[in-house]
Design a protein around this motif. Structure first.
Motif, PDB file in Angstrom:
ATOM      1  N   LEU A 173       0.785  -1.301   0.054  1.00  0.00           N
ATOM      2  CA  LEU A 173       0.298  -0.046   0.109  1.00  0.00           C
ATOM      3  C   LEU A 173       0.906   1.225   0.051  1.00  0.00           C
ATOM      4  N   HIS A 176       1.727   2.078  -3.561  1.00  0.00           N
ATOM      5  CA  HIS A 176       0.577   2.701  -4.203  1.00  0.00           C
ATOM      6  C   HIS A 176       0.396   3.924  -3.917  1.00  0.00           C
ATOM      7  N   GLU A 205      -2.071  -6.682  -7.740  1.00  0.00           N
ATOM      8  CA  GLU A 205      -1.829  -5.059  -7.809  1.00  0.00           C
ATOM      9  C   GLU A 205      -1.530  -4.563  -9.283  1.00  0.00           C
ATOM     10  N   PHE A 217     -13.261  -1.841  -3.847  1.00  0.00           N
ATOM     11  CA  PHE A 217     -12.216  -1.402  -3.235  1.00  0.00           C
ATOM     12  C   PHE A 217     -11.759   0.316  -3.038  1.00  0.00           C
ATOM     13  N   VAL A 221      -6.653   1.687  -2.204  1.00  0.00           N
ATOM     14  CA  VAL A 221      -6.221   0.204  -2.858  1.00  0.00           C
ATOM     15  C   VAL A 221      -5.876   0.199  -4.257  1.00  0.00           C
ATOM     16  N   SER A 225      -2.478   1.249  -9.423  1.00  0.00           N
ATOM     17  CA  SER A 225      -2.758  -0.319  -9.916  1.00  0.00           C
ATOM     18  C   SER A 225      -2.504  -0.349 -11.325  1.00  0.00           C
TER      19      SER A 225
END
Length: 267
Positions: A173, A176, A205, A217, A221, A225
Motif C-alpha cells: 500500500l 501505491h 496489484e 476497493f 487500494v 494499480s
C-alpha cells in the motif's frame, strides 16, 4: 540485499468489501499479474521470492514451474488464502515441493496474521515472514516486535521492512500511495540502517483495480494499480540498482548470512 517478494493467491480480497468474484476470475487475475511481474524481473535481471498458496499452485502448476525455471524461490503462503488450520502448514509445503521439485523452507501467513511458531517449526520451515512490525488500524499492532530478523521457537523471523524510528510500513500500500521520491527515500534509509530490505506485494496489484463496482476497493487500494504499479516497481528497482544495491531471493540472502536449515536447532 533487497528481498522482493510476491504473495500469489486466490484473489479473494473483494470478499472483504462485500463483492463476489468467481474462483476462475480469482485465479485468472493473479495469473495475469504474475506474468507481468516475471517479465519485469527478467527484464531487470532480478530474482525474487514468491509465497504461493497450494490452491493457486494446483490450479496453475505450469506457472509455479516457470517461477523456479527463471531462478526465483517458491515459499508457502498456506493451503488456502481465506482458511487456515495447523495441518495446512505441512500440506501446503508438500504440495509446493511436489510441483517445484525443490525444498520449500519459507512461510508467510495470509494477511500477515499471527501463527504458532512451534507449528511452523514442526512443519519443517527455516523462516517465517508473517510479521509487519508496525501499526495498521483494524489489522494489527506490532510496534513492540523487532523490526529486524530474530529467532523464535527455532524459526527465523523475517519481518517486513518498516522505516527506522517511526516504523512507516514499506509494504504494497505504501508503494501505491506514497510519492515515489518519499517511498524510495524510506527504502534507501531503511536499507542503510538494517543492511537489507524485505518488501512484499501481490500480483493482482499489477492489474487494474479501479472498478469499484466489480471489486469494491477504496481509492487507496486501487490507486496506482495496473500499469502505474508496473512503472513504480520498475522505478524502484532501477533506483536501487543505480545505488549498487543487490537483489536476491530470501533463501540466498539467508545462505549468504550464514543461516541454514540446521540452524533451526539452536533455539
Amino acid at each position: 540485499m533487497i528481498l522482493l517478494s510476491f504473495d500469489i493467491e486466490e484473489f479473494d480480497m473483494p470478499f472483504e468489501y462485500g463483492k463476489i468474484i468467481s474462483f476462475d476470475e480469482q485465479i485468472a487475475i493473479s495469473t495475469a499479474g504474475t506474468g507481468i511481474i516475471l517479465a519485469l524481473l527478467q527484464k531487470q535481471q532480478v530474482k525474487a521470492t514468491f509465497f504461493c498458496t497450494a490452491t493457486f499452485a494446483l490450479a496453475k502448476p505450469e506457472l509455479i514451474k516457470r517461477i523456479i525455471t527463471e531462478g526465483h524461490e517458491v515459499a508457502s503462503h498456506g493451503y488456502y488464502h481465506s482458511a487456515f488450520e495447523p495441518a495446512h502448514l505441512l500440506s501446503s509445503k508438500l504440495v509446493l515441493e511436489g510441483i517445484t521439485g525443490q525444498p520449500v523452507t519459507g512461510y508467510r501467513m495470509a494477511r500477515m496474521m499471527p501463527v504458532d511458531e512451534a507449528e511452523i517449526h514442526k512443519a519443517g520451515y527455516l523462516y517465517n515472514s508473517s510479521v509487519n512490525p508496525t501499526w495498521l488500524p483494524g489489522r494489527y499492532n506490532n510496534l513492540k516486535v523487532s523490526r529486524t530478523m530474530f529467532w523464535q521457537s527455532g524459526v527465523l523471523q523475517l519481518p517486513a521492512s518498516v522505516s527506522p524510528k517511526l516504523r512507516l510500513p514499506l509494504f504494497w500500500l505504501a508503494l501505491h500511495n506514497f510519492p515515489m521520491w518519499f517511498y524510495k527515500y524510506l527504502c534507501h534509509k531503511t536499507y542503510k540502517t538494517d543492511g537489507y530490505l524485505n518488501l512484499y506485494y501481490h500480483p493482482w496489484e499489477f492489474t487494474d483495480l479501479t472498478d469499484k463496482e466489480r471489486f469494491g476497493f477504496p481509492g487507496y487500494v486501487g490507486k496506482n494499480s495496473g500499469g502505474a504499479m508496473l512503472e513504480r516497481m520498475e522505478e524502484l528497482i532501477v533506483s536501487c540498482k543505480q545505488k549498487g544495491l543487490p537483489f536476491g531471493t530470501i533463501s540466498k540472502f539467508l545462505e549468504a548470512s550464514g543461516v541454514t536449515v540446521e540452524a533451526t536447532s539452536i533455539n
